[in-house]
Design a protein around this motif. Structure first.
Motif, PDB file in Angstrom:
ATOM      1  N   ARG A 133       0.961  -1.470  -0.602  1.00 47.89           N
ATOM      2  CA  ARG A 133      -0.584   0.137   0.338  1.00 47.89           C
ATOM      3  C   ARG A 133       0.873   1.639  -0.303  1.00 47.89           C
ATOM      4  N   LEU A 134       1.675   0.747   0.473  1.00 45.36           N
ATOM      5  CA  LEU A 134       2.922   2.247   0.733  1.00 45.36           C
ATOM      6  C   LEU A 134       3.488   2.987  -1.189  1.00 45.36           C
ATOM      7  N   LEU A 149      -2.302   3.564  11.725  1.00 40.88           N
ATOM      8  CA  LEU A 149      -1.358   3.500  12.050  1.00 40.88           C
ATOM      9  C   LEU A 149      -0.348   4.780  12.968  1.00 40.88           C
ATOM     10  N   ASN A 150      -0.485   5.852  12.978  1.00 41.56           N
ATOM     11  CA  ASN A 150      -0.285   7.142  13.724  1.00 41.56           C
ATOM     12  C   ASN A 150      -0.462   6.562  15.333  1.00 41.56           C
ATOM     13  N   MET A 151      -1.852   6.203  15.406  1.00 37.73           N
ATOM     14  CA  MET A 151      -2.844   5.433  16.772  1.00 37.73           C
ATOM     15  C   MET A 151      -2.557   4.260  17.570  1.00 37.73           C
ATOM     16  N   GLN A 172       8.965  -0.901   6.773  1.00 40.82           N
ATOM     17  CA  GLN A 172      10.392  -1.053   7.817  1.00 40.82           C
ATOM     18  C   GLN A 172      10.414   0.535   8.586  1.00 40.82           C
ATOM     19  N   GLN A 173      11.026   0.785   7.723  1.00 35.67           N
ATOM     20  CA  GLN A 173      11.217   2.145   7.056  1.00 35.67           C
ATOM     21  C   GLN A 173      10.455   3.279   7.929  1.00 35.67           C
ATOM     22  N   PHE A 174       9.165   2.941   7.076  1.00 35.49           N
ATOM     23  CA  PHE A 174       8.254   3.943   7.041  1.00 35.49           C
ATOM     24  C   PHE A 174       7.728   3.789   8.410  1.00 35.49           C
ATOM     25  N   ILE A 175       7.612   2.545   9.599  1.00 35.33           N
ATOM     26  CA  ILE A 175       7.590   2.515  10.601  1.00 35.33           C
ATOM     27  C   ILE A 175       8.110   3.119  11.801  1.00 35.33           C
ATOM     28  N   GLY A 176       9.621   3.369  11.196  1.00 33.66           N
ATOM     29  CA  GLY A 176      10.425   3.892  12.051  1.00 33.66           C
ATOM     30  C   GLY A 176      10.416   5.301  12.065  1.00 33.66           C
ATOM     31  N   THR A 177       9.129   5.588  11.151  1.00 37.03           N
ATOM     32  CA  THR A 177       9.741   7.086  11.118  1.00 37.03           C
ATOM     33  C   THR A 177       8.077   7.457  12.239  1.00 37.03           C
TER      34      THR A 177
END
Length: 342
Positions: A133-134, A149-151, A172-177
């Motif tokens: 989806r990204l 995802l933010n919540m 993984q990079q997206f989640i890391g932000t």
């Protein structure tokens, strides 16, 4: 009321087609034998396919809440359904699956409000993320996708077998932000999430949550418990149809009388031919028994179903799509798939 005496409530959120229902199925299969669970499934679509996806069990109660978003259109219905479930079924644990387009803010407000503050304990919020989806700007930039995802307190990376190594790395990079860091990130294999991740979870963070987007606020409905679309199946040979538009998507639900049967191969071909941007779920009485269909990103899965109430299909497309023409053509093909009455 002490936290230990409140019923734990788990929210499994995530965008359309990200594997939420499959994840919950895996949790049910690992359920402690001494616990009774209640599952509340909300769907953006009109006919409640996901409720039909669950097999009947004495230790799991499933309630479908279709036809809108829990946070705005169905908030009153959710409150009534949850009160009823807690009083009648007395579950040890509740799992709520909001619509893939549902914003968690309104749901959290309800669960933490006066009606349920001393009754339930909201546990870690789990968001499902399909790495593919990204790559889609339409999804990646969607306010609801970002807020889900933010919540979240934790993230389950789903559809891993269908994503490339580069897409996994991007996820993984997206989640890391995200900040603060998630309590855990788990890459799901074959749809299975260890049940220990919810059994051992703590209470959800009380962080400042994003405001409900204006497009959700505009959908807020007056209290209503109407549901005539589900009261009785349509007459044989007269499929029932209902369409709705909201949040940038169009949904059409179709229902057939349970005695109508469809050729399984022809039916699978019809569903497979639909555009990859269409989210499709269904349960049909076929020449090979009752089957459930699930299609996301062009991949179709077919499995046996315990559902017998009616045949039903849900098709969701981006609002810009020629939805009406798609449904009209699909109905013609589905009619040709019919092989008569059982």
């Amino acid at each position: 009321m002490a936290a230990a005496s409140r019923v734990p409530v788990h929210i499994v959120t995530g965008f359309l087609g990200s594997g939420k229902t499959t994840l919950i199925h895996s949790l049910i299969e690992q359920k402690p034998v001494d616990e009774k669970w209640a599952i509340l499934v909300n769907e953006f679509g009109q006919i409640g396919i996901d409720q039909a996806m669950f097999d009947a069990r004495d230790d799991v109660v499933v309630k479908g809440l279709p036809g809108g978003c829990l946070c705005c259109q169905l908030a009153f219905v959710l409150q009534a359904a949850l009160v009823n479930l807690l009083a009648r079924s007395k579950p040890d644990r509740v799992i709520i699956e909001p619509s893939g387009l549902g914003h968690p803010a309104g749901l959290l407000d309800l669960l933490r409000g006066e009606a349920f503050r001393d009754v339930v304990a909201v546990q870690d919020i789990i968001a499902t993320l399909d790495p593919r989806r990204l790559d889609e700007a339409r999804v990646r930039e969607h306010d609801t996708f970002q807020d889900q995802l933010n919540m979240a307190d934790a993230i389950a990376i789903t559809m891993g077998e269908q994503a490339s190594s580069a897409q996994h790395q991007q996820a993984q990079q997206f989640i890391g932000t995200l900040w603060p860091a998630r309590k855990w990130v788990y890459t799901v294999e074959e749809g299975v999430l260890p049940v220990s991740l919810i059994l051992d979870s703590g209470q959800a963070r009380q962080q400042d949550q994003p405001a409900m987007p204006a497009e959700h606020q505009a959908l807020a409905a007056s209290p209503s418990l109407e549901g005539a679309f589900f009261d009785f199946p349509p007459p044989p040979g007269q499929p029932q149809q209902q369409t709705a538009n909201a949040l940038g998507y169009t949904s059409t639900g179709l229902r057939w009388h349970p005695t109508e049967r469809f050729d399984l191969d022809h039916l699978a071909h019809c569903v497979s031919e639909l555009p990859t941007t269409a989210r499709v779920k269904g349960v049909f009485h076929t020449t090979d028994g009752w089957k459930r269909f699930n299609r996301s990103d062009g991949a179709l899965s077919v499995a046996s179903s315990a559902w017998r109430q009616d045949s039903r299909l849900e098709v969701i497309t981006p609002k810009s799509f020629e939805h009406a023409a798609l449904i009209a053509a699909l109905l013609i093909k589905l009619h040709a798939s019919r092989v008569g009455l059982s």
